[in-house]
Design a protein around this motif. Structure first.
Motif, PDB file in Angstrom:
ATOM      1  N   GLU A 287      51.636  55.557  40.193  1.00 14.96           N
ATOM      2  CA  GLU A 287      51.403  54.119  40.484  1.00 14.96           C
ATOM      3  C   GLU A 287      50.903  53.603  39.130  1.00 14.96           C
ATOM      4  O   GLU A 287      50.204  53.836  38.493  1.00 14.96           O
ATOM      5  CB  GLU A 287      50.327  54.173  41.335  1.00 14.96           C
ATOM      6  N   ASN A 288      51.542  52.443  39.028  1.00 14.23           N
ATOM      7  CA  ASN A 288      51.325  51.458  37.595  1.00 14.23           C
ATOM      8  C   ASN A 288      52.096  51.899  36.375  1.00 14.23           C
ATOM      9  O   ASN A 288      51.748  51.301  35.254  1.00 14.23           O
ATOM     10  CB  ASN A 288      49.732  51.379  37.358  1.00 14.23           C
ATOM     11  N   ASN A 294      55.194  54.826  30.658  1.00 12.84           N
ATOM     12  CA  ASN A 294      54.573  53.776  30.151  1.00 12.84           C
ATOM     13  C   ASN A 294      53.928  52.602  31.202  1.00 12.84           C
ATOM     14  O   ASN A 294      54.468  52.727  32.449  1.00 12.84           O
ATOM     15  CB  ASN A 294      55.756  52.855  29.702  1.00 12.84           C
ATOM     16  N   CYS A 295      52.552  52.140  31.139  1.00  8.45           N
ATOM     17  CA  CYS A 295      51.952  51.369  31.923  1.00  8.45           C
ATOM     18  C   CYS A 295      52.576  50.071  32.030  1.00  8.45           C
ATOM     19  O   CYS A 295      53.266  49.469  31.200  1.00  8.45           O
ATOM     20  CB  CYS A 295      50.518  51.146  31.323  1.00  8.45           C
ATOM     21  N   VAL A 296      52.775  49.777  33.244  1.00  8.68           N
ATOM     22  CA  VAL A 296      53.510  48.537  33.626  1.00  8.68           C
ATOM     23  C   VAL A 296      52.702  47.400  34.074  1.00  8.68           C
ATOM     24  O   VAL A 296      53.284  46.389  34.624  1.00  8.68           O
ATOM     25  CB  VAL A 296      54.937  48.697  34.715  1.00  8.68           C
ATOM     26  N   VAL A 297      51.541  47.429  34.307  1.00  8.46           N
ATOM     27  CA  VAL A 297      50.466  46.551  34.570  1.00  8.46           C
ATOM     28  C   VAL A 297      49.626  46.465  33.625  1.00  8.46           C
ATOM     29  O   VAL A 297      49.493  47.235  32.539  1.00  8.46           O
ATOM     30  CB  VAL A 297      49.973  46.802  35.933  1.00  8.46           C
ATOM     31  N   GLU A 298      48.632  45.534  33.905  1.00 11.31           N
ATOM     32  CA  GLU A 298      47.631  45.173  32.655  1.00 11.31           C
ATOM     33  C   GLU A 298      46.440  46.402  32.608  1.00 11.31           C
ATOM     34  O   GLU A 298      46.216  47.084  33.763  1.00 11.31           O
ATOM     35  CB  GLU A 298      46.759  44.069  32.880  1.00 11.31           C
ATOM     36  N   ASN A 302      38.343  49.331  29.927  1.00 11.04           N
ATOM     37  CA  ASN A 302      37.841  50.686  29.643  1.00 11.04           C
ATOM     38  C   ASN A 302      39.421  51.454  29.231  1.00 11.04           C
ATOM     39  O   ASN A 302      39.423  52.500  29.070  1.00 11.04           O
ATOM     40  CB  ASN A 302      37.524  51.361  30.976  1.00 11.04           C
ATOM     41  N   GLY A 303      40.383  50.389  29.197  1.00 11.06           N
ATOM     42  CA  GLY A 303      41.804  51.011  28.895  1.00 11.06           C
ATOM     43  C   GLY A 303      42.458  51.839  30.176  1.00 11.06           C
ATOM     44  O   GLY A 303      43.491  52.351  29.788  1.00 11.06           O
ATOM     45  N   ASP A 304      41.906  51.492  31.378  1.00  6.39           N
ATOM     46  CA  ASP A 304      42.727  52.193  32.381  1.00  6.39           C
ATOM     47  C   ASP A 304      43.651  51.236  32.910  1.00  6.39           C
ATOM     48  O   ASP A 304      43.518  50.192  33.188  1.00  6.39           O
ATOM     49  CB  ASP A 304      41.676  52.467  33.448  1.00  6.39           C
ATOM     50  N   CYS A 305      45.015  51.920  32.846  1.00  7.75           N
ATOM     51  CA  CYS A 305      46.174  51.206  33.475  1.00  7.75           C
ATOM     52  C   CYS A 305      45.778  50.602  35.015  1.00  7.75           C
ATOM     53  O   CYS A 305      45.678  51.412  35.967  1.00  7.75           O
ATOM     54  CB  CYS A 305      47.289  52.030  33.490  1.00  7.75           C
ATOM     55  N   GLY A 306      45.553  49.605  35.019  1.00 10.30           N
ATOM     56  CA  GLY A 306      45.721  48.867  36.349  1.00 10.30           C
ATOM     57  C   GLY A 306      44.456  49.011  36.882  1.00 10.30           C
ATOM     58  O   GLY A 306      44.179  48.699  38.042  1.00 10.30           O
ATOM     59  N   GLY A 307      43.372  49.488  35.740  1.00  8.32           N
ATOM     60  CA  GLY A 307      42.100  49.425  36.377  1.00  8.32           C
ATOM     61  C   GLY A 307      41.396  48.089  36.570  1.00  8.32           C
ATOM     62  O   GLY A 307      41.844  46.895  36.322  1.00  8.32           O
ATOM     63  N   ASP A 308      40.210  48.096  37.422  1.00  8.87           N
ATOM     64  CA  ASP A 308      39.824  46.895  37.735  1.00  8.87           C
ATOM     65  C   ASP A 308      38.305  46.696  36.969  1.00  8.87           C
ATOM     66  O   ASP A 308      37.397  45.421  37.146  1.00  8.87           O
ATOM     67  CB  ASP A 308      39.217  46.683  39.011  1.00  8.87           C
ATOM     68  N   ALA A 309      38.044  47.419  35.863  1.00  9.91           N
ATOM     69  CA  ALA A 309      36.696  47.178  34.936  1.00  9.91           C
ATOM     70  C   ALA A 309      36.794  45.866  34.331  1.00  9.91           C
ATOM     71  O   ALA A 309      37.872  45.682  33.617  1.00  9.91           O
ATOM     72  CB  ALA A 309      36.482  48.416  34.164  1.00  9.91           C
ATOM     73  N   ALA A 310      35.958  45.229  34.289  1.00 10.05           N
ATOM     74  CA  ALA A 310      35.843  43.756  33.368  1.00 10.05           C
ATOM     75  C   ALA A 310      34.622  43.536  32.552  1.00 10.05           C
ATOM     76  O   ALA A 310      33.550  44.268  32.748  1.00 10.05           O
ATOM     77  CB  ALA A 310      36.022  42.662  34.475  1.00 10.05           C
ATOM     78  N   ILE A 311      34.575  43.047  31.523  1.00  7.27           N
ATOM     79  CA  ILE A 311      33.233  42.696  30.693  1.00  7.27           C
ATOM     80  C   ILE A 311      32.399  41.557  31.388  1.00  7.27           C
ATOM     81  O   ILE A 311      32.970  40.674  31.804  1.00  7.27           O
ATOM     82  CB  ILE A 311      33.963  42.164  29.375  1.00  7.27           C
ATOM     83  N   ASP A 312      31.162  42.024  31.541  1.00 11.45           N
ATOM     84  CA  ASP A 312      30.250  41.203  32.118  1.00 11.45           C
ATOM     85  C   ASP A 312      29.890  40.041  31.127  1.00 11.45           C
ATOM     86  O   ASP A 312      30.292  40.113  30.238  1.00 11.45           O
ATOM     87  CB  ASP A 312      29.033  42.032  32.665  1.00 11.45           C
TER      88      ASP A 312
END
Length: 326
Positions: A287-288, A294-298, A302-312
């Protein structure tokens, strides 16, 4: 003196005159005319006067021609060398199902530059188990009436009857015109008029229940018997040829290609465009990712493909946010 009455005075004569007193020599007798009595009867062949017995064509008195009747055709299985009168009892070799109407190209594929006049044909196959002499046999349809001249079809041999024999090497021109495109009846009879084979085909479009293969109607396939041992009067015994265009005139009929096993899912990474049967080997990208990894999403912070971590709000990746002053 009494008057003299002249006439035949012989009581045995046919013209005896009882009143005659003097015989004048006029007496007539049955044997003078070949009769056996004075009623003009003659003896029959049995010696009976006035009888009706006659000598038949076999030379027998009172016969019914049966003593010399039989099959007089020396080509027949029951030929009688002693018979001089043919009684219609001749029996001949039965070739029904032995010479088979095996392939029909009634409406060639015009989209493959194969026109009717040039590419129509009917193929016969010798399924008899021995060579068969076709001399005098007849092949017919609505627009064809062809009688074979001297020709022997070898055991397991093929014969192409073509509208244009120049198209097919070794074929015979049947001299007729077109096979009907929406359906026709093709008949083969032997030199004694016995039915050998008959096929009433359709184009597959004559109603919702028409079972004939429609791919043979101008789509490039021919009508082929699946097996020459099958009943070719039954639509289910026929197939659209796998050889496109034009089928297999003069050769063994085509069969379904062997299955090619592989992955048939176009979405799979190992999709095989040549595969006809899925063997369960399909592999899919994570998935992704695409099939090359190759990662096909953002990616997230944290550099995780398709991850949901964001800068607070404090600038921290996947941080708790501004719960305290930064």
């Amino acid at each position: 003196t009494s008057e003299v009455v002249l006439g035949c005075t012989d009581e045995e004569a046919c013209n005896y005159n009882s009143e005659a007193t003097a015989d004048n020599g006029s007496c007539e007798y049955a044997e003078d005319f070949g009769w056996c009595d004075c009623d003009e009867n003659i003896e029959d062949c049995a010696g009976d006067c006035g009888g009706s017995a006659e000598v038949d064509e076999c030379g027998e008195c009172g016969g019914d021609n049966s003593s010399c009747s039989g099959c007089t055709d020396d080509d027949a299985l029951n030929y009688d060398d002693d018979a001089t009168i043919d009684d219609g009892s001749c029996e001949y070799e039965n070739y029904e199902g032995a010479i088979v109407i095996n392939e029909i190209n009634y409406n060639p594929g015009a989209s493959f530059d194969q026109g009717d006049a040039e590419y129509e044909f009917i193929e016969l196959y010798n399924n008899y188990g021995a060579d068969v002499d076709l001399t005098g046999w007849n092949f017919s349809s609505t627009n064809i009436d062809f009688t074979f001249e001297e020709l022997v079809l070898p055991e397991e041999g093929y014969l192409v009857l073509a509208r244009t024999p120049e198209t097919y090497e070794g074929s015979l021109g049947h001299g007729g015109t077109s096979l009907l495109n929406n359906g026709d009846t093709i008949t083969l009879t032997d030199d004694h008029g016995q039915n050998v084979d008959s096929v009433a085909y359709s184009d597959g479009f004559q109603g919702d229940d028409d079972p004939w293969p429609p791919e043979a109607d101008a789509a490039g396939s021919t009508l082929e018997l699946i097996n020459p041992d099958l009943d070719n009067a039954v639509a289910e015994s026929w197939q659209a040829s796998y050889v496109i265009p034009g089928g297999t005139p003069g050769y063994e009929n085509s069969s379904a290609p062997d299955p090619i096993y592989g992955c048939t899912d176009e979405e799979a990474c190992n999709y095989d465009s040549n595969a006809t049967d899925n063997d369960g080997s399909c592999e899919y990208a994570e998935e992704n990712y695409d099939c090359d990894g190759n990662c096909v999403v953002e990616t997230d912070c944290n550099g995780d493909c398709g991850g949901d971590a964001a800068i607070d709000d404090c600038g921290i990746c996947d941080g708790p946010g501004a719960i305290y002053e930064c």
